[in-house]
Design a protein around this motif. Structure first.
Motif, PDB file in Angstrom:
ATOM      1  N   ARG A   1       0.821  -1.209   0.000  1.00 17.65           N
ATOM      2  CA  ARG A   1       0.000   0.000   0.000  1.00 17.65           C
ATOM      3  C   ARG A   1       0.858   1.263   0.000  1.00 17.65           C
ATOM      4  N   LYS A   2       1.988   1.213   0.678  1.00 13.57           N
ATOM      5  CA  LYS A   2       2.889   2.370   0.697  1.00 13.57           C
ATOM      6  C   LYS A   2       3.353   2.719  -0.713  1.00 13.57           C
ATOM      7  N   ILE A   3       3.637   1.704  -1.511  1.00 18.09           N
ATOM      8  CA  ILE A   3       4.086   1.933  -2.893  1.00 18.09           C
ATOM      9  C   ILE A   3       2.949   2.499  -3.740  1.00 18.09           C
ATOM     10  N   ILE A   4       1.799   1.860  -3.703  1.00 20.88           N
ATOM     11  CA  ILE A   4       0.669   2.314  -4.508  1.00 20.88           C
ATOM     12  C   ILE A   4       0.221   3.704  -4.062  1.00 20.88           C
ATOM     13  N   ASP A   5       0.137   3.922  -2.752  1.00 21.22           N
ATOM     14  CA  ASP A   5      -0.280   5.225  -2.235  1.00 21.22           C
ATOM     15  C   ASP A   5       0.718   6.308  -2.635  1.00 21.22           C
ATOM     16  N   GLY A   6       2.009   5.967  -2.675  1.00 26.83           N
ATOM     17  CA  GLY A   6       3.016   6.942  -3.084  1.00 26.83           C
ATOM     18  C   GLY A   6       2.851   7.356  -4.535  1.00 26.83           C
ATOM     19  N   ILE A   7       2.563   6.396  -5.400  1.00 30.99           N
ATOM     20  CA  ILE A   7       2.335   6.712  -6.809  1.00 30.99           C
ATOM     21  C   ILE A   7       1.148   7.656  -6.954  1.00 30.99           C
ATOM     22  N   VAL A   8       0.092   7.366  -6.177  1.00 24.57           N
ATOM     23  CA  VAL A   8      -1.111   8.205  -6.227  1.00 24.57           C
ATOM     24  C   VAL A   8      -0.834   9.585  -5.629  1.00 24.57           C
ATOM     25  N   GLU A   9      -0.229   9.605  -4.461  1.00 25.59           N
ATOM     26  CA  GLU A   9      -0.036  10.861  -3.733  1.00 25.59           C
ATOM     27  C   GLU A   9       0.810  11.855  -4.516  1.00 25.59           C
ATOM     28  N   TYR A  10       1.849  11.359  -5.186  1.00 26.00           N
ATOM     29  CA  TYR A  10       2.743  12.248  -5.917  1.00 26.00           C
ATOM     30  C   TYR A  10       2.410  12.337  -7.404  1.00 26.00           C
ATOM     31  N   ARG A  11       1.228  11.819  -7.760  1.00 19.10           N
ATOM     32  CA  ARG A  11       0.721  11.953  -9.132  1.00 19.10           C
ATOM     33  C   ARG A  11       1.792  11.522 -10.149  1.00 19.10           C
ATOM     34  N   LEU A  12       2.304  10.320  -9.933  1.00 20.74           N
ATOM     35  CA  LEU A  12       3.410   9.813 -10.737  1.00 20.74           C
ATOM     36  C   LEU A  12       2.876   8.885 -11.826  1.00 20.74           C
ATOM     37  N   PRO A  13       2.874   9.324 -13.069  1.00 22.16           N
ATOM     38  CA  PRO A  13       2.355   8.464 -14.143  1.00 22.16           C
ATOM     39  C   PRO A  13       3.199   7.198 -14.311  1.00 22.16           C
ATOM     40  N   VAL A  14       2.540   6.074 -14.527  1.00 21.05           N
ATOM     41  CA  VAL A  14       3.222   4.819 -14.839  1.00 21.05           C
ATOM     42  C   VAL A  14       3.112   4.625 -16.348  1.00 21.05           C
ATOM     43  N   GLU A  15       4.227   4.788 -17.024  1.00 18.15           N
ATOM     44  CA  GLU A  15       4.234   4.784 -18.487  1.00 18.15           C
ATOM     45  C   GLU A  15       3.920   3.405 -19.064  1.00 18.15           C
ATOM     46  N   GLY A  16       4.501   2.372 -18.463  1.00 21.51           N
ATOM     47  CA  GLY A  16       4.300   1.022 -18.983  1.00 21.51           C
ATOM     48  C   GLY A  16       3.213   0.290 -18.226  1.00 21.51           C
ATOM     49  N   GLN A  17       3.596  -0.430 -17.203  1.00 23.37           N
ATOM     50  CA  GLN A  17       2.627  -1.221 -16.439  1.00 23.37           C
ATOM     51  C   GLN A  17       3.149  -1.479 -15.042  1.00 23.37           C
ATOM     52  N   ILE A  18       2.258  -1.905 -14.183  1.00 17.37           N
ATOM     53  CA  ILE A  18       2.626  -2.448 -12.882  1.00 17.37           C
ATOM     54  C   ILE A  18       2.493  -3.960 -12.981  1.00 17.37           C
ATOM     55  N   ALA A  19       3.538  -4.670 -12.595  1.00 15.70           N
ATOM     56  CA  ALA A  19       3.541  -6.129 -12.701  1.00 15.70           C
ATOM     57  C   ALA A  19       3.645  -6.750 -11.313  1.00 15.70           C
ATOM     58  N   PHE A  20       2.839  -7.781 -11.085  1.00 17.48           N
ATOM     59  CA  PHE A  20       2.940  -8.594  -9.877  1.00 17.48           C
ATOM     60  C   PHE A  20       3.749  -9.829 -10.237  1.00 17.48           C
ATOM     61  N   GLY A  21       4.900 -10.002  -9.583  1.00 14.16           N
ATOM     62  CA  GLY A  21       5.741 -11.166  -9.856  1.00 14.16           C
ATOM     63  C   GLY A  21       7.121 -10.714 -10.293  1.00 14.16           C
ATOM     64  N   LEU A  22       8.103 -10.901  -9.417  1.00 12.63           N
ATOM     65  CA  LEU A  22       9.488 -10.519  -9.704  1.00 12.63           C
ATOM     66  C   LEU A  22      10.374 -11.759  -9.642  1.00 12.63           C
ATOM     67  N   LEU A  23      10.761 -12.158  -8.450  1.00 16.32           N
ATOM     68  CA  LEU A  23      11.555 -13.373  -8.265  1.00 16.32           C
ATOM     69  C   LEU A  23      10.674 -14.559  -7.888  1.00 16.32           C
ATOM     70  N   GLY A  24       9.399 -14.296  -7.672  1.00 22.45           N
ATOM     71  CA  GLY A  24       8.421 -15.340  -7.369  1.00 22.45           C
ATOM     72  C   GLY A  24       7.279 -15.289  -8.369  1.00 22.45           C
ATOM     73  N   ASP A  25       6.386 -16.241  -8.281  1.00 20.34           N
ATOM     74  CA  ASP A  25       5.262 -16.350  -9.210  1.00 20.34           C
ATOM     75  C   ASP A  25       4.067 -15.549  -8.692  1.00 20.34           C
ATOM     76  N   GLY A  26       3.490 -14.721  -9.559  1.00 20.87           N
ATOM     77  CA  GLY A  26       2.410 -13.829  -9.155  1.00 20.87           C
ATOM     78  C   GLY A  26       1.182 -14.523  -8.610  1.00 20.87           C
ATOM     79  N   LEU A  27       0.887 -15.728  -9.065  1.00 20.49           N
ATOM     80  CA  LEU A  27      -0.304 -16.437  -8.596  1.00 20.49           C
ATOM     81  C   LEU A  27      -0.053 -17.252  -7.326  1.00 20.49           C
ATOM     82  N   VAL A  28       1.200 -17.390  -6.936  1.00 22.78           N
ATOM     83  CA  VAL A  28       1.505 -18.069  -5.673  1.00 22.78           C
ATOM     84  C   VAL A  28       1.165 -17.150  -4.491  1.00 22.78           C
ATOM     85  N   ASP A  29       1.190 -15.863  -4.722  1.00 28.22           N
ATOM     86  CA  ASP A  29       0.907 -14.876  -3.680  1.00 28.22           C
ATOM     87  C   ASP A  29      -0.506 -15.054  -3.126  1.00 28.22           C
TER      88      ASP A  29
END
Length: 353
Positions: A102-130
């Motif tokens: 939430r700190k990350i998402i809220d920071g993007i919102v609070e500082y009006r920071l456009p995300v040019e590409g995408q937000i991805a769930f899954g870096l070193l682990g599998d997104g659906l295991v979460d």
């Protein structure tokens, strides 16, 4: 009780609006924050606070990609990947705490920071295991309704009862598959088994119509399958089939990578890599999604504010080194190799054989 809370929250909100109109910003902010404390589901005060938030000097115009390690656990340990090996035994294997997320998402919102590409769930682990993937997707979509959301997965953990609702929130399901030959698949994507995973592919395409992109890292083991892999997944309804260059993932020992890769070259990223926000499951900020050993951290969301993570000296140093082509000064960059991708990759390698 819930109606009373909503009534009080709205009263505080409108008092805040009036305070803002009367040029009393400190009072307005206090009232908006009080409104949120009374009823955190009320979106109006958050929007007002967002528009009142001053942007720091030298603040980035945008982030290119946001990649979140929503879990440190992967159900695969592909033979060419450091995951599940001794070299990554020190990595955390837990889900990302919701407060960090939430700190990350809220920071993007609070500082009006456009995300040019995408937000991805899954870096070193599998997104659906979460185990919190649905909760995260709901939260992201509520606060960033227009941002593209990708779920990175090999599909083995897909469960229709648990995950079908993601279709309401996800823009893309990025499905990782390295072969359609069960023998090759079982070898490359250990300990997964084709007989268990392949039946889930049709379920995934049915659950996410028009949203499944297939990622296929190309190696000497599956090069001959490229055309048939693309045709197969297109027949299932794939939005796109990507043939990706095999990467060394910054491993110190490149024995397996060198045996599987086609014609590897050093990877030399440009300064735009500093525009990516890459965060592992414990809040550690990485310079690159290929740093599987987490050798070079450039921030920590458990210790730093959102604004500091984006503006700290580590990120500035990374940008300068990339601008000046001083890649060998960074351990991860000096170990980063990949096959070159041409417009007709990987089919150019087939014709060369």
């Amino acid at each position: 009780m819930s109606r009373l809370r909503r009534k009080v929250a709205l009263r505080l909100f409108w008092d805040g609006v009036r305070a803002r109109q009367r040029k009393r910003p400190a009072v307005a902010k206090a009232l908006f924050h009080s409104s949120i404390l009374v009823d955190s589901t009320l979106p109006h005060p958050r929007r007002e606070l967002t528009t009142m938030q001053p942007r720091p000097a030298d603040w980035p115009e945008r982030v290119r990609y946001v990649i979140l390690g929503t879990t440190g656990t992967c159900n695969a340990s592909c033979i060419h990947c450091p995951t599940g090996k001794a070299e990554t035994a020190h990595n955390p294997r837990t889900p990302m705490p919701m407060e960090i997320f939430r700190k990350i998402i809220d920071g993007i919102v609070e500082y009006r920071l456009p995300v040019e590409g995408q937000i991805a769930f899954g870096l070193l682990g599998d997104g659906l295991v979460d185990p919190f993937v649905l909760e995260r997707a709901r939260y992201l979509r509520k606060h960033l309704p227009d941002v593209l959301l990708s779920i990175n997965t090999n599909g083995a953990a897909f469960n229709r009862a648990k995950h079908a609702e993601l279709n309401e929130y996800a823009s893309v399901i990025s499905l990782h598959c390295e072969s359609l030959d069960p023998v090759i698949y079982d070898d490359l994507m250990r300990p997964l088994r084709a007989e268990r995973v392949f039946p889930k592919f049709q379920e995934i395409f049915d659950a996410f119509p028009g949203k499944v992109d297939v990622s296929v890292p190309i190696s000497r083991k599956n090069l001959h399958e490229a055309a048939s892999i693309r045709a197969h997944f297109q027949s299932l309804g794939a939005h796109f089939v990507h043939f990706d260059a095999l990467m060394s993932r910054c491993s110190e020992d490149r024995t397996i990578f060198d045996a599987l890769s086609l014609a590897p070259q050093p990877v030399r990223c440009g300064p735009e890599i500093a525009d990516d926000l890459i965060v592992d499951c414990d809040g550690t900020v990485l310079q690159c999604c290929q740093d599987f050993q987490r050798i070079e951290s450039i921030g920590d969301f458990t210790k730093e504010r959102f604004v500091d993570v984006l503006q700290n000296v580590h990120r500035a140093k990374l940008r300068k080194q990339m601008e000046e082509r001083r890649h060998t000064e960074r351990v991860t960059c000096s170990r980063c190799f990949a096959d070159s991708v041409t417009p007709d990759f990987p089919f150019n390698h087939i014709t060369q054989q």
